[in-house]
Design a protein around this motif. Structure first.
Motif, PDB file in Angstrom:
ATOM      1  N   LYS A   3       0.804  -1.021  -0.098  1.00  0.00           N
ATOM      2  CA  LYS A   3       0.082   0.056   0.005  1.00  0.00           C
ATOM      3  C   LYS A   3       0.926   1.350   0.152  1.00  0.00           C
ATOM      4  N   ALA A   4       1.964   1.293   0.808  1.00  0.00           N
ATOM      5  CA  ALA A   4       2.744   2.447   0.641  1.00  0.00           C
ATOM      6  C   ALA A   4       4.141   1.944   1.289  1.00  0.00           C
ATOM      7  N   LEU A   5       5.111   2.918   1.012  1.00  0.00           N
ATOM      8  CA  LEU A   5       6.564   2.370   1.397  1.00  0.00           C
ATOM      9  C   LEU A   5       7.095   3.474   1.900  1.00  0.00           C
ATOM     10  N   ALA A   6       7.737   3.409   3.160  1.00  0.00           N
ATOM     11  CA  ALA A   6       8.841   4.413   3.903  1.00  0.00           C
ATOM     12  C   ALA A   6      10.330   3.880   3.910  1.00  0.00           C
ATOM     13  N   ILE A   7      11.031   4.825   3.616  1.00  0.00           N
ATOM     14  CA  ILE A   7      12.489   4.287   3.452  1.00  0.00           C
ATOM     15  C   ILE A   7      13.382   5.245   4.366  1.00  0.00           C
ATOM     16  N   GLU A   8      13.751   4.257   5.346  1.00  0.00           N
ATOM     17  CA  GLU A   8      14.738   4.917   6.323  1.00  0.00           C
ATOM     18  C   GLU A   8      16.100   4.242   6.359  1.00  0.00           C
ATOM     19  N   ILE A   9      16.486   4.151   5.194  1.00  0.00           N
ATOM     20  CA  ILE A   9      17.979   3.477   5.026  1.00  0.00           C
ATOM     21  C   ILE A   9      18.750   4.440   4.860  1.00  0.00           C
ATOM     22  N   ASP A  10      19.824   4.259   5.563  1.00  0.00           N
ATOM     23  CA  ASP A  10      21.100   5.269   5.550  1.00  0.00           C
ATOM     24  C   ASP A  10      22.193   4.939   4.538  1.00  0.00           C
ATOM     25  N   VAL A  11      22.726   5.807   3.855  1.00  0.00           N
ATOM     26  CA  VAL A  11      23.942   5.457   3.055  1.00  0.00           C
ATOM     27  C   VAL A  11      25.202   5.830   3.598  1.00  0.00           C
ATOM     28  N   THR A  12      25.873   4.750   4.042  1.00  0.00           N
ATOM     29  CA  THR A  12      27.163   4.798   4.499  1.00  0.00           C
ATOM     30  C   THR A  12      28.175   4.428   3.783  1.00  0.00           C
TER      31      THR A  12
END
Length: 216
Positions: A61-70
């Motif tokens: 239904k929906a997508l939340a992105i909380e991924i950090d780029v290190t």
């Protein structure tokens, strides 16, 4: 309809299936059909691919992105090098008119601006720069400039939707206001909603698509 646990398992499986993503570094949480991806990845391209992998799962239904780029030490570059690399790769793209897109790089984050004629050109610009070394994020502020009359846009969009065999075009309503298209109605999956949006964006003259489609 999938339960939250089933959705979580399917997203995890899709992430593991995607070879460009290290699924062990990404956590998946689901609540009421809304998926949240969290964790750390070594490049923006991997974050980009993880997002698209999750979107392939039906019932989303929906997508939340909380991924950090290190970025690892070997991948870090200064903003000048990143900006020059982005400009060069955009100049070599056959999809884009010459000098149509401008680039600003700040702390590894690329901002794209300018004007193009089609949505696919806007998306291609993001796809071209997101895989560059040193990039930590991309903000696409490119504007789509209408070139043709919008008088036939509604009929063209509806015809495109009807050509998609697995989309019931009768359940999707198309409204035109200036260069903006608003889609409303109901579909059965995130993928079908994406196809409806793609049909709208693929119509000449469309500058903005407002998506109010619901997933049953």
């Amino acid at each position: 309809m999938k339960t939250d646990m089933q959705m979580q398992q399917d997203v995890l499986a899709e992430l593991k299936w995607e070879p460009s993503v290290n699924a062990a570094q990404i956590g998946v949480e689901v609540k009421d059909g809304v998926v949240t991806l969290a964790g750390h990845v070594g490049s923006y391209a991997e974050k980009w691919d993880a997002e698209r992998a999750a979107q392939r799962v039906s019932g989303l239904k929906a997508l939340a992105i909380e991924i950090d780029v290190t970025l690892p030490g070997s991948s870090k570059r200064n903003d000048s090098d990143i900006a020059h690399s982005a400009e060069n790769v955009l100049q070599w793209m056959t999809y884009l008119p010459e000098d149509a897109v401008k680039v600003v790089a700040e702390k590894g984050w690329i901002t794209l601006s300018g004007e193009v004629d089609w949505e696919y050109q806007k998306q291609a610009a993001t796809g071209a720069v997101c895989h560059l070394m040193g990039v930590t994020g991309v903000s696409n502020q490119i504007v789509i400039k209408p070139k043709v009359s919008l008088s036939a846009v509604k009929s063209e969009i509806e015809a495109a939707l009807k050509r998609r065999a697995h989309i019931d075009a009768q359940k999707i309503s198309v409204e035109i206001q200036g260069a903006n298209v608003t889609l409303t109605g109901t579909v059965h999956s995130f993928a079908e909603r994406d196809l409806a949006r793609h049909s709208a964006w693929g119509t000449p003259g469309v500058r903005n698509v407002v998506d109010h489609i619901k997933i049953a």
